[in-house]
Design a protein around this motif. Structure first.
Motif, mmCIF file in Angstrom:
data_model
loop_
_atom_site.group_PDB
_atom_site.id
_atom_site.type_symbol
_atom_site.label_atom_id
_atom_site.label_comp_id
_atom_site.label_asym_id
_atom_site.label_seq_id
_atom_site.Cartn_x
_atom_site.Cartn_y
_atom_site.Cartn_z
ATOM 1 N N GLY A 1 44.196 8.094 127.681
ATOM 2 C CA GLY A 1 44.293 8.309 126.305
ATOM 3 C C GLY A 1 44.595 7.054 125.680
ATOM 4 O O GLY A 1 44.846 5.879 126.084
ATOM 5 N N THR A 2 44.971 7.201 124.450
ATOM 6 C CA THR A 2 45.339 6.030 123.432
ATOM 7 C C THR A 2 47.031 6.037 123.335
ATOM 8 O O THR A 2 47.318 4.984 122.636
ATOM 9 C CB THR A 2 44.824 6.368 122.044
ATOM 10 N N SER A 3 47.697 6.827 123.955
ATOM 11 C CA SER A 3 49.197 6.328 123.538
ATOM 12 C C SER A 3 50.165 6.727 124.927
ATOM 13 O O SER A 3 51.347 6.590 124.880
ATOM 14 C CB SER A 3 49.663 7.222 122.607
ATOM 15 N N ILE A 4 49.529 7.189 126.181
ATOM 16 C CA ILE A 4 50.314 7.354 127.271
ATOM 17 C C ILE A 4 50.187 6.061 128.588
ATOM 18 O O ILE A 4 48.868 5.738 128.528
ATOM 19 C CB ILE A 4 49.997 8.563 127.896
ATOM 20 N N ILE A 5 51.138 5.666 128.777
ATOM 21 C CA ILE A 5 50.960 4.460 130.113
ATOM 22 C C ILE A 5 51.518 5.445 130.937
ATOM 23 O O ILE A 5 52.266 5.623 131.399
ATOM 24 C CB ILE A 5 52.199 3.374 129.516
ATOM 25 N N VAL B 1 47.171 -2.288 128.205
ATOM 26 C CA VAL B 1 48.445 -2.063 128.108
ATOM 27 C C VAL B 1 49.117 -2.723 127.072
ATOM 28 O O VAL B 1 50.135 -2.452 126.225
ATOM 29 C CB VAL B 1 49.323 -1.681 129.467
ATOM 30 N N ASP B 2 49.066 -4.136 127.310
ATOM 31 C CA ASP B 2 49.725 -5.014 126.730
ATOM 32 C C ASP B 2 49.481 -5.057 125.145
ATOM 33 O O ASP B 2 50.219 -5.332 124.276
ATOM 34 C CB ASP B 2 49.409 -6.597 127.196
ATOM 35 N N SER C 1 51.347 -3.238 119.910
ATOM 36 C CA SER C 1 51.261 -2.607 118.321
ATOM 37 C C SER C 1 52.362 -1.786 118.166
ATOM 38 O O SER C 1 52.382 -1.020 116.875
ATOM 39 C CB SER C 1 49.914 -1.586 118.585
ATOM 40 N N ILE C 2 53.303 -1.634 119.076
ATOM 41 C CA ILE C 2 54.633 -0.589 118.586
ATOM 42 C C ILE C 2 55.419 -1.504 117.801
ATOM 43 O O ILE C 2 55.836 -2.631 118.097
ATOM 44 C CB ILE C 2 55.407 -0.530 119.754
ATOM 45 N N SER D 1 50.343 -0.296 139.109
ATOM 46 C CA SER D 1 50.289 -0.984 137.886
ATOM 47 C C SER D 1 49.946 0.116 136.633
ATOM 48 O O SER D 1 49.386 1.022 136.953
ATOM 49 C CB SER D 1 49.182 -1.730 137.849
ATOM 50 N N PRO D 2 50.320 -0.231 135.550
ATOM 51 C CA PRO D 2 50.273 0.447 134.440
ATOM 52 C C PRO D 2 48.979 0.439 134.065
ATOM 53 O O PRO D 2 48.244 -0.264 134.186
ATOM 54 C CB PRO D 2 51.363 -0.101 133.199
#
Length: 147
Positions: A48-52, A13-14, A19-20, A43-44
């Motif tokens: 997939g590649t873009s959903i937390i 997640v970090d 990367s944003i 915890s987060p």
């Protein structure tokens, strides 16, 4: 039976947050994540590649389709930050009327920037949606790894 393509995974997640490119979008996403973590106690995790996502629930449709999805989640998209409120919004008019400036899809709340909405109302929306999901579905912490 089709399986969900978007699943919890071991991606960082970090690293995703780092990367944003848009600093404001990253800050807004982090603040929303804080709300979600406080409400769920989870915890987060990357879905997939873009959903937390935070926590998970198991659903079963009359059609026989079943699967698992994050209890509540957030994704910094190109145009906005998307907050996934899984029950949708029809039961939350009392909050939506006071939220501020936003757009919605079926279960997506689209925010251009966090300043456009009342943070306290957003927190209540997340809290009430998670409470609803916990009464309607089996909820759990998603397992990541071997199937």
């Amino acid at each position: 039976m089709t399986e969900n393509k978007t699943k919890p995974n071991t991606a960082s997640v970090d690293d995703f947050l780092a990367s944003i490119a848009d600093e404001k979008k990253r800050q807004d996403t982090c603040e929303i994540m804080g709300m979600m973590e406080e409400v769920t106690g989870s915890s987060p995790k990357m879905w997939g590649t873009s959903i937390i996502g935070f926590g998970a629930y198991r659903y079963h449709y009359c059609s026989g389709r079943q699967g698992e999805w994050a209890l509540v989640s957030v994704s910094p998209r190109a145009r906005n930050v998307t907050v996934y409120i899984m029950p949708g919004f029809s039961g939350f008019e009392h909050l939506m009327n006071k939220l501020g400036k936003y757009k919605t899809g079926r279960s997506c709340l689209y925010l251009n920037k966090l300043e456009d909405v009342d943070r306290g109302i957003l927190f209540e929306l997340i809290k009430e949606s998670v409470a609803y999901m916990k009464t309607k579905y089996e909820t759990f912490e998603p397992k990541i790894g071997s199937d």
